[in-house]
Design a protein around this motif. Structure first.
Motif, PDB file in Angstrom:
ATOM      1  N   LEU A 203      59.664  37.752  34.103  1.00  0.00           N
ATOM      2  CA  LEU A 203      58.290  37.800  35.071  1.00  0.00           C
ATOM      3  C   LEU A 203      57.336  38.686  34.620  1.00  0.00           C
ATOM      4  O   LEU A 203      56.280  38.524  34.873  1.00  0.00           O
ATOM      5  CB  LEU A 203      58.873  37.744  36.624  1.00  0.00           C
ATOM      6  N   THR A 204      57.953  39.745  34.188  1.00  0.00           N
ATOM      7  CA  THR A 204      57.340  40.909  33.851  1.00  0.00           C
ATOM      8  C   THR A 204      56.250  40.509  32.684  1.00  0.00           C
ATOM      9  O   THR A 204      55.232  40.860  32.470  1.00  0.00           O
ATOM     10  CB  THR A 204      58.167  42.286  33.798  1.00  0.00           C
ATOM     11  N   VAL A 205      56.919  39.637  31.703  1.00  0.00           N
ATOM     12  CA  VAL A 205      56.424  39.328  30.478  1.00  0.00           C
ATOM     13  C   VAL A 205      55.034  38.464  30.697  1.00  0.00           C
ATOM     14  O   VAL A 205      54.023  38.442  30.380  1.00  0.00           O
ATOM     15  CB  VAL A 205      57.495  38.495  29.501  1.00  0.00           C
ATOM     16  N   VAL A 206      55.416  37.331  31.714  1.00  0.00           N
ATOM     17  CA  VAL A 206      54.296  36.541  32.252  1.00  0.00           C
ATOM     18  C   VAL A 206      53.223  37.362  32.743  1.00  0.00           C
ATOM     19  O   VAL A 206      52.022  37.104  32.612  1.00  0.00           O
ATOM     20  CB  VAL A 206      54.990  35.500  33.363  1.00  0.00           C
ATOM     21  N   ALA A 207      53.580  38.546  33.669  1.00  0.00           N
ATOM     22  CA  ALA A 207      52.353  39.135  34.225  1.00  0.00           C
ATOM     23  C   ALA A 207      51.785  40.239  33.210  1.00  0.00           C
ATOM     24  O   ALA A 207      50.490  39.996  33.141  1.00  0.00           O
ATOM     25  CB  ALA A 207      53.205  40.173  35.130  1.00  0.00           C
ATOM     26  N   LEU A 208      52.524  40.239  32.114  1.00  0.00           N
ATOM     27  CA  LEU A 208      51.793  41.133  31.112  1.00  0.00           C
ATOM     28  C   LEU A 208      50.948  40.189  30.204  1.00  0.00           C
ATOM     29  O   LEU A 208      49.513  40.655  29.771  1.00  0.00           O
ATOM     30  CB  LEU A 208      52.947  41.637  30.027  1.00  0.00           C
ATOM     31  N   VAL A 209      51.232  38.997  30.009  1.00  0.00           N
ATOM     32  CA  VAL A 209      50.403  38.175  28.978  1.00  0.00           C
ATOM     33  C   VAL A 209      49.403  37.381  29.845  1.00  0.00           C
ATOM     34  O   VAL A 209      48.172  37.301  29.104  1.00  0.00           O
ATOM     35  CB  VAL A 209      51.474  37.185  28.263  1.00  0.00           C
ATOM     36  N   PHE A 210      49.540  36.950  31.014  1.00  0.00           N
ATOM     37  CA  PHE A 210      48.738  36.131  31.544  1.00  0.00           C
ATOM     38  C   PHE A 210      47.923  36.901  32.707  1.00  0.00           C
ATOM     39  O   PHE A 210      46.962  36.214  33.359  1.00  0.00           O
ATOM     40  CB  PHE A 210      49.316  34.847  32.207  1.00  0.00           C
ATOM     41  N   LYS A 211      47.934  37.992  32.991  1.00  0.00           N
ATOM     42  CA  LYS A 211      47.443  38.899  33.966  1.00  0.00           C
ATOM     43  C   LYS A 211      45.744  38.514  33.843  1.00  0.00           C
ATOM     44  O   LYS A 211      45.189  38.430  34.913  1.00  0.00           O
ATOM     45  CB  LYS A 211      47.607  40.167  34.019  1.00  0.00           C
ATOM     46  N   SER A 212      45.105  38.996  32.776  1.00  0.00           N
ATOM     47  CA  SER A 212      43.676  39.076  32.566  1.00  0.00           C
ATOM     48  C   SER A 212      43.280  37.285  32.871  1.00  0.00           C
ATOM     49  O   SER A 212      42.129  37.136  33.253  1.00  0.00           O
ATOM     50  CB  SER A 212      43.237  39.257  31.214  1.00  0.00           C
ATOM     51  N   LYS A 213      43.847  36.378  32.165  1.00  0.00           N
ATOM     52  CA  LYS A 213      43.556  35.038  32.499  1.00  0.00           C
ATOM     53  C   LYS A 213      43.628  34.742  33.930  1.00  0.00           C
ATOM     54  O   LYS A 213      42.746  34.078  34.378  1.00  0.00           O
ATOM     55  CB  LYS A 213      44.450  34.098  31.616  1.00  0.00           C
ATOM     56  N   MET A 214      44.690  34.998  34.743  1.00  0.00           N
ATOM     57  CA  MET A 214      44.667  34.804  36.210  1.00  0.00           C
ATOM     58  C   MET A 214      43.519  35.670  36.818  1.00  0.00           C
ATOM     59  O   MET A 214      43.030  34.991  37.716  1.00  0.00           O
ATOM     60  CB  MET A 214      46.337  35.280  36.767  1.00  0.00           C
ATOM     61  N   LEU A 215      43.151  36.735  36.456  1.00  0.00           N
ATOM     62  CA  LEU A 215      42.148  37.390  37.275  1.00  0.00           C
ATOM     63  C   LEU A 215      40.925  36.778  36.813  1.00  0.00           C
ATOM     64  O   LEU A 215      39.971  36.445  37.734  1.00  0.00           O
ATOM     65  CB  LEU A 215      42.105  38.675  36.856  1.00  0.00           C
ATOM     66  N   PHE A 216      40.727  36.043  35.653  1.00  0.00           N
ATOM     67  CA  PHE A 216      39.322  35.655  35.472  1.00  0.00           C
ATOM     68  C   PHE A 216      39.221  34.308  36.267  1.00  0.00           C
ATOM     69  O   PHE A 216      38.189  33.931  36.574  1.00  0.00           O
ATOM     70  CB  PHE A 216      39.588  35.142  33.767  1.00  0.00           C
TER      71      PHE A 216
END
Length: 258
Positions: free
Chosen positions: A114-127
């Motif tokens: 879950l931490t990996v998902v947060a690291l990789v996709f955080k900017s895309k989710m925020l966009f």
């Protein structure tokens, strides 16, 4: 062995200083895989470690005025009761027995992923959330979602010691996209202090904290975090995040394959 723990604390502190990712994502798997520390003891010791280090961080953010205390309160309303219930569940099932150790190890692996998902996709989710303002929660729905997020994090942190860092920060960004980066960091650290303290107290009650190990980790981590914070200024953030995501993915796979 004490020297090895100090070096490990330094290495984790260095990475945390450079990337901002919570130490639990790194420290707990390291203790389990490299040193063979039982999962429950690794979790309990890391929680005590986190409660001390995050307490110092909260003081700094409070002085800078970068803590949203209203959001901290909402997160704690969900996280603290969840931490108590998770501790009681561990007590009921026997936190130190072998079967529960396996469950905790898999919980650590899932939390790392879950931490990996947060690291990789955080900017895309925020966009995405900024591109769809109509999807952003408001009013009572936002309060309820924050409390629910706190409850999920409370269980994750108590069982695996992971979740209050990258996962918590990502949830805050998604729920409160208008918060500044400094406010996200400060709020994420502030709510984690009572959560990790209660969870650590629960693990002390369960007998799953190694105090000499904790002291060795703290001796190494404090200079490591300081140095990492300085090095971070000259290192590309994207490179560090990708490297960390790849490392954590390998750790999760190793944990699940044991």
């Amino acid at each position: 062995m004490t020297f090895s723990y100090i070096v490990s604390g330094f290495a984790v502190g260095l990475l945390v200083g450079m990337t901002g990712v919570g130490g639990g994502s790194l420290m707990t798997p390291l203790l389990t895989l490299l040193f063979g520390v039982p999962p429950s003891v690794a979790v309990g010791t890391d929680l005590a470690f986190a409660s001390i280090t995050k307490g110092a961080g909260t003081l700094t953010h409070r002085l800078r005025g970068t803590v949203r205390w209203d959001i901290v309160k909402r997160l704690c309303l969900g996280a603290l009761p969840a931490a108590v219930l998770a501790t009681l569940a561990l007590k009921s099932f026997g936190a130190l027995n072998r079967e529960i150790g396996v469950v905790i190890r898999y919980s650590i692996a899932c939390s790392v992923l879950l931490t990996v998902v947060a690291l990789v996709f955080k900017s895309k989710m925020l966009f995405w959330i900024n591109a769809h303002p109509e999807k952003q929660l408001q009013g009572k729905s936002l309060v309820a979602a924050t409390v629910a997020a706190g409850a999920v994090l409370g269980v994750l942190v108590t069982v695996s010691s992971i979740g209050a860092g990258a996962i918590g920060a990502t949830l805050l960004v998604l729920l409160y996209p208008r918060m500044s980066s400094a406010e996200v960091a400060g709020t994420d650290i502030a709510y984690a202090v009572p959560l990790t303290a209660i969870a650590a107290f629960g693990h002390w009650w369960l007998g799953s904290i190694n105090w000499s190990l904790l002291a060795s980790l703290l001796i190494g981590s404090l200079p490591g975090i300081t140095l990492g914070s300085w090095v971070a200024r000259s290192m590309p953030e994207r490179f560090l995040r990708v490297l960390l995501a790849m490392t954590l993915t390998g750790v999760a796979v190793k944990l699940m394959s044991q």
